[in-house]
Design an enzyme around this catalytic site. Structure first.
Site, short mmCIF file in Angstrom:
data_model
loop_
_atom_site.label_atom_id
_atom_site.label_comp_id
_atom_site.label_asym_id
_atom_site.label_seq_id
_atom_site.Cartn_x
_atom_site.Cartn_y
_atom_site.Cartn_z
N SER A 139 0.86 -1.19 0.00
CA SER A 139 0.00 0.00 0.00
C SER A 139 0.89 1.23 0.00
CB SER A 139 -0.90 0.00 1.24
OG SER A 139 -1.52 1.26 1.41
N TYR A 152 -2.41 0.48 9.93
CA TYR A 152 -2.41 -0.31 8.69
C TYR A 152 -1.11 -0.08 7.93
CZ TYR A 152 -3.91 -1.93 4.06
OH TYR A 152 -4.01 -2.58 2.85
#
Length: 231
Positions: A139, A152
């Site tokens: 990500s 995250y």
């Protein structure tokens, strides 16, 4: 036929990638937590004429990881392992001052510990493959600081580093951490439910993953937008 294990494969990017591989003749072992959705996905992919084994379960369960690898062995081995299953740590995302620590532990367990556990389980079969490959879905939050994405992002940064070290330790494999960019997925909707801006469909970034498989560049971190730009 080559064999791939894909986690988090019932929908989103996992399903889109599985669809593309099935269309190319790959046999598949698919994981997801929701059994009914995974069953529907497997039935649709089997229409391509390839063998599809669907195993619902939680990747944090060592027995489930062993089951995935055993199923791939029965199909002929493991040529590709895609660690796509992810946990946010909080839904919706929260600033670090209020991030539930149990949520952070869950994100680390799913995104990092379970991913490494599955690699360890599959490594003998990956080494035996002529084109053994590991893809970890990363990500941009792993490399950039965005408010509320701390937990995250930290888990994905850790996963990126594990992938980089694995690439050094296993030079005969290809190990790619791939940042797919923004996508319209249930994960993103759960992370930022108030964001109504349109996002690309997961299928739109699959060609970037296929390019990696076709060209087999060196192990490393790659961004799907760049791979698509230079097609």
């Amino acid at each position: 036929m080559p064999v791939a294990i894909i986690t988090g494969a019932s929908k989103g990017l996992g399903r889109a990638l599985a669809e593309a591989l099935a269309a190319r003749g790959w046999d598949l072992v698919l994981d997801a937590r929701t059994a009914e959705v995974l069953k529907e996905t497997a039935a649709a992919l089997a229409g391509h004429g390839t063998r599809v084994t669907a195993l619902p379960g939680d990747v944090t369960d060592p027995a489930h990881r062993s089951e995935l690898v055993a199923a791939a062995w029965q199909l002929g081995g493991v040529d590709l392992l895609v660690n796509n299953a992810s946990a946010l740590g909080a839904e919706p995302l929260a600033r670090l001052e209020g991030l539930p620590l149990d949520g952070l532990r869950r994100a680390l367990e799913v995104n990092v510990v379970a991913a490494l556990g599955l690699v360890q389980e599959a490594l003998p079969l990956l080494r035996a493959s002529e084109a053994g490959t590991v893809i970890t879905v990363s990500s941009d939050a792993a490399a950039e600081a965005y408010e509320t994405w701390g937990g995250y992002g930290a888990s994905k940064a850790a996963l990126d580093h594990l992938a980089a070290v694995l690439g050094e330790e296993e030079p005969w494999l290809r190990v790619w951490a791939v940042d797919p960019g923004d996508m319209a997925t249930d994960l993103y909707a759960a992370a930022v439910p108030d964001d109504a801006d349109p996002r690309p469909e997961p299928a739109s970034v699959v060609p970037a993953f296929l390019r990696l498989l076709d060209e087999r560049p060196a192990s490393g971190r790659y961004g799907a937008p760049s791979l698509l730009e230079w097609r």
